[in-house]
Design an enzyme around this catalytic site. Structure first.
Site, PDB file in Angstrom:
ATOM      1  N   LYS A 229     -64.233   8.706  33.520  1.00 36.13           N
ATOM      2  CA  LYS A 229     -62.807   8.719  33.168  1.00 36.13           C
ATOM      3  C   LYS A 229     -62.244  10.139  33.286  1.00 36.13           C
ATOM      4  CE  LYS A 229     -63.982   4.947  30.146  1.00 36.13           C
ATOM      5  NZ  LYS A 229     -64.423   4.555  28.800  1.00 36.13           N
TER       6      LYS A 229
ATOM      7  N   HIS B  31     -79.163  -1.144  28.502  1.00 35.70           N
ATOM      8  CA  HIS B  31     -78.216  -0.021  28.383  1.00 35.70           C
ATOM      9  C   HIS B  31     -78.808   1.204  27.708  1.00 35.70           C
ATOM     10  CE1 HIS B  31     -74.443  -2.174  29.488  1.00 35.70           C
ATOM     11  NE2 HIS B  31     -75.095  -3.224  29.013  1.00 35.70           N
TER      12      HIS B  31
ATOM     13  N   LYS C 115     -66.845  11.443  22.505  1.00 35.30           N
ATOM     14  CA  LYS C 115     -67.795  10.343  22.642  1.00 35.30           C
ATOM     15  C   LYS C 115     -68.389  10.110  21.260  1.00 35.30           C
ATOM     16  CE  LYS C 115     -70.049  12.747  25.806  1.00 35.30           C
ATOM     17  NZ  LYS C 115     -70.428  11.910  26.889  1.00 35.30           N
ATOM     18  N   ARG C 116     -69.219   9.081  21.103  1.00 32.71           N
ATOM     19  CA  ARG C 116     -69.862   8.886  19.817  1.00 32.71           C
ATOM     20  C   ARG C 116     -70.694  10.111  19.453  1.00 32.71           C
ATOM     21  NH1 ARG C 116     -69.615   3.976  16.929  1.00 32.71           N
ATOM     22  NH2 ARG C 116     -71.206   4.958  15.652  1.00 32.71           N
TER      23      ARG C 116
ATOM     24  N   LYS D  24     -76.600  13.288  22.494  1.00 28.10           N
ATOM     25  CA  LYS D  24     -75.406  13.674  23.271  1.00 28.10           C
ATOM     26  C   LYS D  24     -75.103  15.168  23.102  1.00 28.10           C
ATOM     27  CE  LYS D  24     -73.440   9.010  22.885  1.00 28.10           C
ATOM     28  NZ  LYS D  24     -73.221   8.461  24.228  1.00 28.10           N
TER      29      LYS D  24
ATOM     30  N   THR E 183     -69.797   6.654  30.605  1.00 28.86           N
ATOM     31  CA  THR E 183     -68.629   6.167  31.351  1.00 28.86           C
ATOM     32  C   THR E 183     -67.445   7.101  31.108  1.00 28.86           C
ATOM     33  OG1 THR E 183     -68.346   4.628  29.525  1.00 28.86           O
ATOM     34  CG2 THR E 183     -69.155   3.715  31.593  1.00 28.86           C
TER      35      THR E 183
HETATM   36  O1  DL6 Z   1     -73.764   1.020  29.821  1.00 26.01           O
HETATM   37  C1  DL6 Z   1     -72.777   1.386  28.946  1.00 26.01           C
HETATM   38  C2  DL6 Z   1     -73.261   2.461  28.020  1.00 26.01           C
HETATM   39  C3  DL6 Z   1     -73.805   3.656  28.749  1.00 26.01           C
HETATM   40  O2  DL6 Z   1     -72.810   4.227  29.547  1.00 26.01           O
HETATM   41  C4  DL6 Z   1     -74.338   4.680  27.772  1.00 26.01           C
HETATM   42  O3  DL6 Z   1     -74.959   5.709  28.459  1.00 26.01           O
HETATM   43  C5  DL6 Z   1     -75.327   4.020  26.848  1.00 26.01           C
HETATM   44  O4  DL6 Z   1     -75.723   4.923  25.835  1.00 26.01           O
HETATM   45  C6  DL6 Z   1     -74.744   2.777  26.208  1.00 26.01           C
HETATM   46  N1  DL6 Z   1     -75.796   2.100  25.515  1.00 26.01           N
HETATM   47  C7  DL6 Z   1     -75.678   1.540  24.345  1.00 26.01           C
HETATM   48  C8  DL6 Z   1     -76.936   0.932  23.845  1.00 26.01           C
HETATM   49  N2  DL6 Z   1     -76.718  -0.042  22.969  1.00 26.01           N
HETATM   50  N3  DL6 Z   1     -76.967  -0.195  21.854  1.00 26.01           N
HETATM   51  N4  DL6 Z   1     -77.119  -0.437  20.831  1.00 26.01           N
HETATM   52  O5  DL6 Z   1     -74.653   1.542  23.720  1.00 26.01           O
HETATM   53  O6  DL6 Z   1     -74.263   1.894  27.212  1.00 26.01           O
END
Ligand code: DL6
Length: 817
Positions: free
Chosen positions: A656, A356, A544-545, A550, A652
């Site tokens: 949405k 991911h 988003k986070r 980002k 994601t």
């Molecule tokens: O696949 C789900 C999500 C993606 O949509 C995001 O782009 C990606 O940043 C996120 N990845 C994580 C990595 N994990 N850690 N720790 O959260 O996955």
């Protein structure tokens, strides 16, 4: 479809109020009403749940175990009611009791056992698995405290514990009968068994009792209910008599402490590896418990462990559950007496891994000292996996030691979890096409060359049932009225809306729905932030986070720039804009927290400046979570997806927003690429460096942001405002770190490593295009409708269909009641 009898349902609610609280409906608190209604709904679900599992057993169906440290479920009650297709009858029953379903739904804590995209994806996947009728378990941890609640005080983020279990969670069922022991520490002794065979025995260990709690995952209108199984830790024996007898009081207390701490709290890091010992304990804890139980369950109905992979598949959600590979080897060899090769063959046919992220700071690498001390038997197995894999590499690339350095599972005193996951899995997938290509040709190039057959792409998706049907009822009804309700279970059918994109009446209807949703959000903002926003302004949203890649910083710097322009030229043509942010920063991520403070500080100045005539408003929504997200997407015009190209694996939120008719303002990153491909570049606003350009700069030492600073007056102006107290008169140094990060190299970190200044002008130009486009309300409505219509690809149903047929090889099961 399930039939709910109103009178029975109402009686159930009042009975639960009596049994649980000794109260009548009139005297109960809203929380008690929520509990009673939830228990009554659970009653309906339980019948389907039992029927589903009977059917799975009867058909001996292959099952996927989705192993994930995170499940960001959001509230369950409303979603369950929707998936039971019982909205109307339940709402009416509740109203007849003099209650309001919306108020009751609002009492539910937002179960936040996840950080962001990764955990929310897991939750969408579970919804789709049930809706499609695929046998599945989600396996995770029952954190006592999930993602922290965010408070904003004086513009700064404060973290408050999220005590989601305080009032009891009505949907869970404790399954003590499936508890298992999980062992940590000690050492591995080799002992002969009665047949003279060497056995690896872990001795002098500490252990905990892993106890599962099951939560129902209700499919849409199909009687299928899968299970999210989250594990809690208990002390093996409250006071281990054996230890007492031997005078080992200390050990007994330590075991108790271990049990208390393991599931205490979710690590609030997104895309960042902190390397904490407790985190590795959490990983092994839930993996060992889940795998032990899955293998035992399999053996209850089968007699040959060697066929495990025919009925079971373990999907590793990122590297967090990667110890699965070694744990399965351990069980197969130590508990089922298989030889290495046989065990390895089964393991590598059973495990599959999803990557991911390519962010290097997120890659998990455990120090050998810690790993071997905590998991001595698992460590032996990992060493052996590594030894054999290195032989394999040497045979393939004789004399090429670079390959070993780049591919070994154990190297430089560390266990590299991504390498272990790749070597031990039969499938390795990325989460958007661009991301998978970057994995294959950059990050995991050597592995792709070695195991090309393992690599595949599964572009992420989201569930339209939560993010349209539940979150945006006005639009959902409108869509259904136009094209019928097939989209609820087959989102590609939503394409039929395209024919209405040019229809003036439909455009008006659509824009009116958007306006109603904007009003709802504006009221929320007024109540929570005390800020009056104009629902006729453009709602430009980035939720988003908070992470530097980002680039919330790019967004707020641009707001500062617009504000400067309005100040110097009050008469300039300007369409009113409301910039909305929502983001949690990891508790220890200093710079991210500084960016939150910058956003709130800019908001304070801009929102209170009468001279700009309310043309810009800036809102920071506190404690962004799944429930708020649903309302925000519905009300958005512009979806800010502005990560540095190549950094966002998929995203994601972008999907949405699209589903709710917001237009993407974004870089060609992650799934944005595919969004634009579906909807057409003319219905989005694309800007910035491409991923190839970013990667090229990175491979050549970056770029020099000072060039932009020196030649671009506006950029210099906003950067200077970061350090002259313009937004922080009480402490002009407050944003110095942000300023430095843009202009100065810092240790190994390049200046402006996320290319904010490099992309600034291109972003500004895209923002101008947004404004021009919005002024043409017909054109905008057309684009917005087309965004909804072209969102079909981004249903998690499509994603799960691909996983199920191409990776897991599952069959669908039908459940009749
Ligand atoms: O696949 C789900 C999500 C993606 O949509 C995001 O782009 C990606 O940043 C996120 N990845 C994580 C990595 N994990 N850690 N720790 O959260 O996955």
């Amino acid at each position: 479809m399930i039939q709910i009898k109103k009178e029975e349902f109402k009686k159930n609610i009042t009975d639960y109020l009596k049994v649980l609280y000794r109260k009548e409906a009139e005297e109960a608190t809203q929380q008690q009403l929520f509990q009673a209604v939830s228990y009554a709904v659970k009653d309906i679900v339980v019948d389907q749940w039992m029927a589903t599992h009977k059917e799975y057993e009867k058909q001996d169906a292959k099952t996927v175990y989705y192993l994930s440290m995170e499940f960001l479920m959001g509230r369950a009650l409303g979603n369950m009611i929707i998936n039971l297709s019982a909205n109307k009858v339940i709402k009416e029953s509740i109203a007849e009791l003099g209650l309001d379903l919306n108020v009751i739904e609002d009492q539910e804590p937002d179960p936040a056992l996840g950080n962001g995209g990764l955990g929310r994806l897991a939750a969408c996947f579970l919804d789709s698995l049930s809706t499609l009728g695929y046998p599945a378990y989600g396996c995770g941890i029952r954190y006592k405290y999930g993602m922290f609640k965010q408070k904003i005080k004086n513009g700064f983020q404060l973290e408050v514990p999220d005590d989601w279990l305080r009032d009891g969670y009505p949907f869970e069922i404790k399954r003590s009968e499936y508890a298992v022991e999980v062992k940590f520490g000690g050492y591995v002794a080799i002992r002969k068994d009665e047949k003279g065979k060497d056995r690896f025995i872990q001795e002098n260990y500490q252990s905990v009792r892993a106890v599962p709690y099951d939560l129902p995952i209700v499919g849409y209108n199909n009687n299928v209910v899968n299970t999210l199984r989250i594990w809690d830790a208990e002390a093996i024996d409250t006071f281990n008599l054996d230890s007492f007898d031997k005078g080992d009081y200390q050990k007994a207390v330590e075991q108790q402490n271990l049990a208390r701490t393991i599931c205490e709290v979710l690590y609030p890091n997104d895309n960042h590896y902190a390397g904490k010992e407790l985190r590795l304990k959490q990983q092994y804890f839930f993996v060992s418990a889940s795998i032990q139980r899955a293998v035992t369950k399999y053996m209850e109905n089968h007699d040959d462990i060697r066929n495990l992979y025919e009925k079971v598949t373990f999907q590793l959600n990122d590297t967090h559950p990667t110890v699965t590979v070694a744990e399965l080897m351990r069980i197969l060899m130590d508990d089922y007496d298989l030889e290495w090769n046989e065990a390895w063959d089964i393991t590598t046919k059973t495990c599959a891994y999803t990557n991911h992220t390519i962010m290097s700071e997120a890659l998990e690498k455990w120090p050998l000292e810690l790993f071997s001390r905590l998991l001595p038997r698992i460590y032996q197995i990992v060493e052996e996996i590594n030894r054999r894999f290195i032989i394999e590499i040497q045979e393939c690339y004789p004399g090429n030691y670079k390959k070993i350095e780049k591919m070994a599972v154990v190297y430089d005193g560390q266990v590299k979890m991504a390498h272990l996951a790749i070597v031990g899995s039969y499938s390795v997938n990325g989460v958007a096409r661009l991301h998978t290509e970057i994995l294959k040709h950059q990050e995991l190039k050597d592995f792709y060359e070695h195991f090309p057959e393992k690599f595949n792409n599964k572009t992420n998706g989201i569930t339209q049932r939560r993010f349209l049907l539940h979150g945006n009822p006005l639009l959902a009804d409108w869509v259904t009225q136009k094209i019928g309700d097939e989209w609820i279970t087959n989102l590609s059918a939503i394409d039929e809306l395209s024919i209405y994109a040019d229809d003036e009446k439909c455009q008006k209807e659509f824009m009116n729905i958007k306006y109603q949703n904007k009003l709802r959000l504006a009221e929320f903002i007024k109540e929570k932030n005390g800020i009056e926003v104009n629902p006729r302004s453009i709602f430009d949203v980035q939720v988003k986070r908070l992470h530097e890649y980002k680039r919330q910083l790019l967004n707020i710097l641009h707001v500062m720039h617009l504000y400067n322009q309005l100040k110097t030229n009050p008469g300039m043509e300007f369409y009113p804009r409301t910039f909305i942010f929502g983001a949690k920063a990891s508790a220890g991520y200093r710079r991210a927290k500084a960016i939150i403070k910058l956003i709130t500080s800019v908001a304070d100045v801009v929102n209170n400046d009468k001279s700009i005539d309310d043309k810009i408003k800036v809102v920071f929504i506190e404690d962004y979570n799944v429930s708020k997200a649903e309302m925000i997407f519905a009300a958005s015009d512009v979806s800010e997806q502005i990560s540095t190209a190549s950094k966002e694996a998929s995203g994601t939120g972008n999907m949405k927003f699209m589903l709710n008719g917001a237009l993407t303002l974004g870089t060609l990153d992650g799934a944005n690429v595919e969004i634009v491909e579906e909807v057409g570049e003319e219905n989005a606003f694309i800007f910035g460096l491409t991923s190839d350009e970013v990667i090229h700069f990175e491979q050549n030492g970056g770029y020099n942001p000072k060039e932009h600073y020196n030649i671009d007056h506006d950029i210099r102006n906003i950067l200077t405002q970061l350090i002259n107290g313009y937004y922080s008169p009480e402490n002009p140094e407050l944003f110095r770190e942000i300023y430095n990060s843009l202009l100065e190299q810092n240790g190994g970190e390049r200046a402006d490593q996320y290319f904010i200044l490099k992309d600034f002008r291109s972003y500004e130009a895209a923002q101008k295009r947004v404004e021009e486009a919005y002024k043409d309300s017909t054109g905008w409505a057309k684009s917005a409708i087309l965004n909804v219509a072209k969102s079909g690809k981004f249903s998690s149903d499509r994603t799960i269909e691909e996983y199920a047929t191409e990776i897991w090889k599952l069959d669908k099961v039908k459940v009749e009641l």
